[in-house]
Enzyme design. Structure first.
Site: not given
Ligand code: DLZ
Length: 162
Positions: A64-65, A88, A93, A95, A120
């Site tokens: 996300f960051e 990811v 969930t 998410h 990407f």
């Molecule tokens: C919270 C989360 C989850 C559940 N899964 C992943 C993932 O599979 N891969 C990934 O890079 N990051 C994940 N995160 C973290 C989010 O990207 C983010 O760092 C948090 O929600 C804080 O903003």
């Protein structure tokens, strides 16, 4: 269905990159996977001529960051492109869907807002095994593919500008 090997490419199709400078922003979430993506990307950039001092690596907590981390790099350094590396993995969930949508849209927007390529290099997989197979496993390494794309896009920009 056959899966493309992410590390397979024709080296002669990749422009010389010895005058190029790249940023890499890498997510620490699923670090066992993303550290392999980082190794693949760095090795590939160097193979095509990028000097170690011209590879700027910054870590962010999760995928996300990646968007904001990449924007920071673009704002504060003079780069030919930024490679975004993350992984990811689908959980129980929704998410997964939200993070994938966010990072995809975020990186797309950076490509449109800044005059350099943002690549990407994010694996989006059903499980950990699929990710391993694409981080140096039987389907190659997404980091290699991302580095090749970065060099090609940076060279395209130079060609069009000059
Ligand atoms: C919270 C989360 C989850 C559940 N899964 C992943 C993932 O599979 N891969 C990934 O890079 N990051 C994940 N995160 C973290 C989010 O990207 C983010 O760092 C948090 O929600 C804080 O903003």
């Amino acid at each position: 269905m056959a899966t493309t090997n992410l590390s397979s490419y024709n080296p002669e199709s990749v422009p010389d990159a010895h005058e190029m400078r790249f940023g890499i922003v890498v997510s620490d979430w699923n670090n066992d996977i993303t550290s392999s993506l980082l190794k693949g990307a760095e090795k590939t950039l160097k193979k095509h001529g990028v000097s170690g001092k011209d590879i700027v690596v910054k870590h962010v907590p999760g995928s996300f960051e990646l968007t904001l981390g990449a924007q920071f790099l673009a704002e504060y350094d003079d780069l030919d492109g930024v490679i975004c590396l993350g992984c990811v993995i689908r959980g129980e969930t929704p998410h997964f869907t939200y993070i994938c949508q966010s990072v995809t849209q975020g990186i797309t927007q950076l490509n449109l807002d800044y005059n350099i390529p943002f690549i990407f290099g994010v694996l989006t997989t059903e499980d950990h095994q699929q990710a391993l197979e694409r981080a140096g496993g039987k389907h190659g390494n997404k980091g290699v593919e991302a580095a090749v794309a970065a060099i090609k896009m940076a060279a395209l920009q130079r060609e069009i500008e000059n």
